[in-house]
Design a protein around this motif. Structure first.
Motif, mmCIF file in Angstrom:
data_model
loop_
_atom_site.group_PDB
_atom_site.id
_atom_site.type_symbol
_atom_site.label_atom_id
_atom_site.label_comp_id
_atom_site.label_asym_id
_atom_site.label_seq_id
_atom_site.Cartn_x
_atom_site.Cartn_y
_atom_site.Cartn_z
ATOM 1 N N SER A 176 0.878 -1.169 0.000
ATOM 2 C CA SER A 176 0.000 0.000 0.000
ATOM 3 C C SER A 176 0.914 1.216 0.000
ATOM 4 O O SER A 176 1.404 1.640 1.047
ATOM 5 N N LYS A 178 2.096 5.224 -1.366
ATOM 6 C CA LYS A 178 1.685 6.544 -1.835
ATOM 7 C C LYS A 178 2.906 7.247 -2.395
ATOM 8 O O LYS A 178 4.001 7.151 -1.839
ATOM 9 N N SER A 190 0.000 14.034 -5.076
ATOM 10 C CA SER A 190 0.203 12.678 -4.571
ATOM 11 C C SER A 190 -0.618 11.692 -5.372
ATOM 12 O O SER A 190 -1.679 12.022 -5.920
ATOM 13 N N ASP A 192 -1.998 7.487 -5.210
ATOM 14 C CA ASP A 192 -2.170 6.290 -4.374
ATOM 15 C C ASP A 192 -1.665 5.053 -5.103
ATOM 16 O O ASP A 192 -2.376 4.049 -5.255
ATOM 17 N N GLU A 212 8.246 8.444 -1.682
ATOM 18 C CA GLU A 212 7.348 7.296 -1.669
ATOM 19 C C GLU A 212 7.215 6.761 -0.248
ATOM 20 O O GLU A 212 8.197 6.384 0.381
#
Length: 248
Positions: A176, A178, A190, A192, A212
């Protein structure tokens, strides 16, 4: 003279039957107790083994990307533990690889920004033949260290021998990420996704400064080999403390 009387055959048979019922019930209760104790012991072994493995993975993966040279004024883009061949990465659904500065001998002066990633600073976890294995070293001169290579040094961390052998039936790593883009004269943006995905999508171009952040979700299932009805599922989530920073 008083006449002596005894038990009749029917009375004796009834007494024997009642005695057998009592003895049989006692034995059945004993067997159930022993079986229950065995199940508890096996379940406790499975819980201990899997919880210990999960705690080890979370605590170690959290260190990914640590660099002893990250002192005041240092440029995090020079971190040798977040480069393409040393960066945290999921190479398959059940294999995660990463590096960090174990001995803390990274560059400690701004004039010396060089630091070699030692062979024993390549780590990882994977599922192999019902066992969780931890990578303890890799020799870059013998081949790539960013793939699931059996030539690396791997050590099993769950019980694989004996009467209470624990089988790990599933181990997954889910990312997960970003990605934060900093571009001159433009507002930060940003995404996802991983920064690699943002680059592929054209959202990050040359000279963009990129940060990151990374989180890994670990899922695992296991069972006791001698009693496969004794199972357990566990999961955990780890936030990587050391963000990856680079210029595209």
């Amino acid at each position: 003279m008083k006449k002596q009387t005894g038990f009749t055959l029917i009375e004796i048979m009834i007494a024997l039957l009642l005695g057998l019922i009592v003895v049989g019930s006692t034995i059945a209760i004993y067997i159930i107790s022993i079986r229950g104790s065995t199940d508890v012991i096996r379940s406790a072994r499975l819980n201990h083994d899997m919880d210990s493995a999960l705690a080890l993975m979370i605590n170690d993966i959290r260190r990914a990307g640590y660099w002893g040279g990250a002192i005041a004024g240092a440029d995090s883009r020079d971190n040798p533990f977040t480069q393409n061949d040393t960066n945290l990465q999921i190479v398959s659904a059940n294999c995660l690889l990463y590096t960090y500065d174990t001995n803390g001998n990274g560059a400690n002066t701004l004039q010396n920004t060089a630091d070699d990633v030692d062979n024993n600073e390549y780590y990882g976890f994977r599922l192999a033949n019902g066992a969780i294995q931890m990578r303890l070293s890799c020799d870059p001169s013998a081949g790539a260290c960013n793939d699931n290579d059996d030539d690396d040094t791997w050590e099993t961390i769950n019980i694989t021998q004996g009467s209470e052998q624990v089988d790990i039936t599933n181990l997954t790593f889910t990312e997960s990420y970003k990605c934060l883009r900093k571009r001159l004269n433009e507002a930060d943006q940003s995404f996802d996704t991983t920064c690699a995905a943002a680059i592929t999508a054209g959202n990050i171009i040359a000279d963009d400064r990129v940060l990151e952040t990374r989180e890994i979700t670990i899922g695992m299932s296991g069972r006791v080999n001698r009693d496969q009805a004794v199972t357990k599922t566990a999961s955990g989530r780890v936030k990587i403390r050391n963000d990856r920073i680079f210029t595209q």
